[in-house]
Design a protein around this motif. Structure first.
Motif, PDB file in Angstrom:
ATOM      1  N   ILE A 253      40.443  40.866  50.343  1.00  0.00           N
ATOM      2  CA  ILE A 253      40.336  41.979  51.292  1.00  0.00           C
ATOM      3  C   ILE A 253      41.728  42.418  51.746  1.00  0.00           C
ATOM      4  O   ILE A 253      41.979  43.598  51.987  1.00  0.00           O
ATOM      5  CB  ILE A 253      39.472  41.576  52.516  1.00  0.00           C
ATOM      6  CG1 ILE A 253      38.031  41.307  52.078  1.00  0.00           C
ATOM      7  CG2 ILE A 253      39.493  42.673  53.585  1.00  0.00           C
ATOM      8  CD1 ILE A 253      37.120  40.838  53.187  1.00  0.00           C
ATOM      9  N   PHE A 254      42.662  41.462  51.826  1.00  0.00           N
ATOM     10  CA  PHE A 254      44.012  41.805  52.300  1.00  0.00           C
ATOM     11  C   PHE A 254      44.862  42.446  51.206  1.00  0.00           C
ATOM     12  O   PHE A 254      45.833  43.133  51.508  1.00  0.00           O
ATOM     13  CB  PHE A 254      44.699  40.545  52.849  1.00  0.00           C
ATOM     14  CG  PHE A 254      45.891  40.837  53.712  1.00  0.00           C
ATOM     15  CD1 PHE A 254      45.727  41.334  55.002  1.00  0.00           C
ATOM     16  CD2 PHE A 254      47.179  40.637  53.254  1.00  0.00           C
ATOM     17  CE1 PHE A 254      46.809  41.617  55.810  1.00  0.00           C
ATOM     18  CE2 PHE A 254      48.282  40.921  54.055  1.00  0.00           C
ATOM     19  CZ  PHE A 254      48.083  41.413  55.330  1.00  0.00           C
ATOM     20  N   LEU A 255      44.495  42.228  49.944  1.00  0.00           N
ATOM     21  CA  LEU A 255      45.332  42.705  48.836  1.00  0.00           C
ATOM     22  C   LEU A 255      45.714  44.191  48.918  1.00  0.00           C
ATOM     23  O   LEU A 255      46.890  44.540  48.779  1.00  0.00           O
ATOM     24  CB  LEU A 255      44.655  42.391  47.494  1.00  0.00           C
ATOM     25  CG  LEU A 255      45.356  42.930  46.243  1.00  0.00           C
ATOM     26  CD1 LEU A 255      46.721  42.273  46.063  1.00  0.00           C
ATOM     27  CD2 LEU A 255      44.514  42.713  44.999  1.00  0.00           C
ATOM     28  N   PRO A 256      44.763  45.119  49.174  1.00  0.00           N
ATOM     29  CA  PRO A 256      45.150  46.536  49.200  1.00  0.00           C
ATOM     30  C   PRO A 256      46.172  46.872  50.291  1.00  0.00           C
ATOM     31  O   PRO A 256      46.818  47.915  50.222  1.00  0.00           O
ATOM     32  CB  PRO A 256      43.823  47.262  49.461  1.00  0.00           C
ATOM     33  CG  PRO A 256      42.772  46.339  48.988  1.00  0.00           C
ATOM     34  CD  PRO A 256      43.297  44.960  49.278  1.00  0.00           C
ATOM     35  N   VAL A 257      46.332  45.990  51.292  1.00  0.00           N
ATOM     36  CA  VAL A 257      47.302  46.263  52.353  1.00  0.00           C
ATOM     37  C   VAL A 257      48.717  46.405  51.782  1.00  0.00           C
ATOM     38  O   VAL A 257      49.511  47.202  52.265  1.00  0.00           O
ATOM     39  CB  VAL A 257      47.255  45.141  53.422  1.00  0.00           C
ATOM     40  CG1 VAL A 257      48.404  45.279  54.407  1.00  0.00           C
ATOM     41  CG2 VAL A 257      45.931  45.188  54.166  1.00  0.00           C
ATOM     42  N   VAL A 258      49.022  45.655  50.722  1.00  0.00           N
ATOM     43  CA  VAL A 258      50.379  45.707  50.171  1.00  0.00           C
ATOM     44  C   VAL A 258      50.565  46.869  49.194  1.00  0.00           C
ATOM     45  O   VAL A 258      51.661  47.151  48.750  1.00  0.00           O
ATOM     46  CB  VAL A 258      50.789  44.393  49.465  1.00  0.00           C
ATOM     47  CG1 VAL A 258      50.691  43.220  50.417  1.00  0.00           C
ATOM     48  CG2 VAL A 258      49.970  44.156  48.220  1.00  0.00           C
ATOM     49  N   ILE A 259      49.452  47.544  48.843  1.00  0.00           N
ATOM     50  CA  ILE A 259      49.541  48.696  47.943  1.00  0.00           C
ATOM     51  C   ILE A 259      49.991  49.908  48.742  1.00  0.00           C
ATOM     52  O   ILE A 259      49.623  50.055  49.897  1.00  0.00           O
ATOM     53  CB  ILE A 259      48.147  48.963  47.315  1.00  0.00           C
ATOM     54  CG1 ILE A 259      47.748  47.814  46.405  1.00  0.00           C
ATOM     55  CG2 ILE A 259      48.126  50.275  46.581  1.00  0.00           C
ATOM     56  CD1 ILE A 259      46.339  47.926  45.915  1.00  0.00           C
ATOM     57  N   GLY A 260      50.765  50.774  48.123  1.00  0.00           N
ATOM     58  CA  GLY A 260      51.213  51.966  48.835  1.00  0.00           C
ATOM     59  C   GLY A 260      50.072  52.911  49.137  1.00  0.00           C
ATOM     60  O   GLY A 260      49.122  53.019  48.365  1.00  0.00           O
TER      61      GLY A 260
END
Lengths: 296, 281
Positions: free
Chosen positions: A111-118
């Motif tokens: 769930i946290f992964l997309p946070v690091v995507i621009g």
């Protein structure tokens, strides 16, 4: 003696360590801010530079600018809709993954992964998913039977906003989750166990024990998530391009259009000053609320 | 017996919901990855398919050859990101040291000044910054963009470095003073090794923010050969002939996501703890 002399000259030495950062902030933030306020009083063109003094003329113009009010209202609406969604979904995600089992750890990480995507990349990704012809999100919704026909996501203001909200929620729901996981894990076990012994069911414990105890984090989250929404630009610039009929132009988008498309720098500066004042008011409100809470 | 049955049922329920949420979250990423390895014609197909029928790197090649070539844009992005890391550490490490270890009068006020960019959104400052950069000869330069990214990251970096330096035990500093170190020697010999985790976190956040930042890059690097990856990605949507090359776009999405995703997977601990330390002030 040696140690004393070390201490007595130390505040100046300390200042020397802080000075580069201070000078930097002065040049890159504070001076441009002063310049912004100054510019907002002038007619100012990108090519010709500073023009005639207009006093508060640019602000009067903002007052009469219908698109400015539309964009302000739209930005506010967007913020008011997305903030509670992020809050509730983030909290639910935290409740789901606050345990320490392997599957919960893994889910939290995903769930946290997309946070690091621009935001730019994720907006392009969703722009594709929402496409009426080749979009796989539409296809998925149809295949599971939620809808019958592929909608045109960016055809009217409400659908466009909904589309952007879905994509942004996917991208940043993990931020709130991580905050709430930390807050929930810091609640002592015996408190929730006491609730259990008193016969409170799960949702009752959530509502009467966990939510009240994590209220400071909830307040913090509302502020830190509302400010970026009020400054939204990337997602609308990329996904809706301000359309249809300029209905999804946000405040920053309108500043961008005036300053960097029409080259009305003075007017853009006035709009920026208004925006800064609003953000400043919000931040002050946050400080007041925290102080007031601290006093209780 | 009934209690054990209940907890088991609860565990299955939690697992089921977790798997469902994971599926929802990875769906966009997986289908984008699949679309990027479809043959280009298949990526344009209406209606679309979830899975590729055959694997092809065509879309990646198209993206790599877009305009000035991917190498140029990757270099632009990497140079800006590494300059941002460098500036952030160069300014925030000494500032954190000064604020944490010296009795500077008015320290809290100076600290607030350094956090000023939290109060003044940088989106509002782009026009005056453009004028400042014109004066300094920094327009259309990677250094210029990196300076803006540094300013964006300053509050977090200074805050984190200050707490890192404050966490170093006093005994260590006293030992250094007894050995006759001056403040600079103490910084390099005693403190820096102790704040390496903090510096790693600062560098990690600086990289991810700079790599992903869009609006300043859009305005300040507006000549085509200066684009950073996000700006190039958005520009490539329109394509050379007006029609959207969907496969190429997905190849671009995957390439733009990859560095941050990898950093996150390998440095997750620093990222999450840094986020919690920085946000829960």
């Amino acid at each position: 003696m040696a140690a004393r002399s070390y201490v007595s000259r130390s505040w100046l030495t300390g200042l020397l360590y802080v000075a580069p950062a201070l000078i930097f902030i002065g040049v890159i933030v504070l001076y441009p801010f002063a310049q912004l306020v100054y510019m907002s009083m002038f007619r100012w063109n990108l090519l010709e530079g500073q023009g005639a003094f207009r006093g508060f003329g640019n602000y009067v113009r903002a007052w009469e600018d219908e698109q400015f009010w539309t964009s302000l209202w739209f930005t506010l609406k967007y913020t008011l809709v997305i903030t509670p969604i992020l809050l509730v979904l983030g909290y639910l995600a935290a409740l789901l993954t606050m345990g320490r089992s392997r599957i919960q750890n893994f889910t939290r990480g995903v769930i946290f992964l997309p946070v690091v995507i621009g935001l730019g990349s994720s907006s392009i990704l969703w722009f594709w998913l929402f496409d009426q012809q080749v979009g796989l999100f539409n296809k998925l919704l149809m295949d599971v039977g939620l809808i019958d026909n592929a909608p045109v996501w960016f055809a009217d203001q409400n659908m466009a906003m909904l589309g952007v909200i879905i994509s942004v929620t996917w991208k940043i729901v993990g931020l709130g989750m991580i905050l709430f996981v930390a807050a929930l894990q810091s609640i002592p076990n015996d408190i929730t166990e006491a609730g259990m012994i008193d016969g409170a069911g799960y949702w009752r414990r959530v509502w009467s024990i966990m939510v009240p105890l994590t209220l400071p984090t909830i307040t913090l989250f509302i502020i830190v998530s509302a400010v970026p929404s009020l400054l939204a630009f990337d997602q609308f610039y990329i996904m809706t391009q301000g359309g249809p009929r300029n209905q999804t132009i946000t405040s920053v988008y309108w500043i961008y259009t005036n300053s960097f498309r029409s080259f009305r720098l003075g007017y853009g500066a006035a709009l920026s000053v208004i925006l800064v004042a609003m953000i400043f008011a919000m931040a002050s409100l946050q400080i007041l609320i925290t102080r007031w809470k601290g006093r209780r | 017996m009934s209690i054990a049955g209940q907890t088991n049922r609860k565990r299955y329920l939690v697992t089921a919901i977790c798997l469902f949420v994971v599926a929802l979250m990875v769906f966009p990423l997986i289908v984008s990855l699949f679309a990027s390895v479809k043959p280009a014609a298949e990526a344009q197909a209406v209606p679309p398919s979830y899975l590729p029928t055959s694997l092809s790197l065509e879309s990646y090649l198209n993206f790599a050859n877009y305009q000035a070539g991917l190498g140029v844009y990757l270099t632009n992005s990497l140079v800006v990101a590494f300059l941002t890391i460098f500036f952030c550490l160069l300014l925030a490490v000494p500032a954190g040291y000064g604020l944490a270890r010296f009795p500077i009068p008015g320290k809290e006020f100076l600290f607030l000044l350094l956090l000023a960019s939290l109060m003044i959104p940088y989106q509002a400052l782009l026009t005056p910054l453009l004028l400042v950069f014109n004066k300094l000869g920094l327009q259309q330069t990677q250094v210029g963009l990196a300076l803006i990214h540094t300013a964006l990251q300053m509050p977090f970096s200074v805050y984190l470095m200050r707490t890192s330096f404050e966490a170093v035990p006093k005994d260590l500093e006293e030992a250094a003073m007894i050995d006759g170190c001056n403040s600079m020697e103490a910084l390099f010999r005693i403190f820096l090794p102790a704040v390496v985790p903090g510096m790693t976190t600062v560098a990690l956040f600086a990289f991810i923010m700079s790599w992903n930042e869009f609006i300043a890059a859009l305005i300040f690097m507006n000549s085509e050969s200066k684009f950073t990856i996000p700006v190039m990605l958005v520009a490539s949507r329109t394509g050379s002939y007006g029609a959207i090359d969907w496969g190429m776009l997905q190849a671009g999405v995957i390439i733009s996501i990859l560095p941050c995703a990898l950093l996150y997977v390998f440095l997750q601990k620093y990222y999450v703890s840094g986020f919690l330390n920085g946000a829960v002030k």
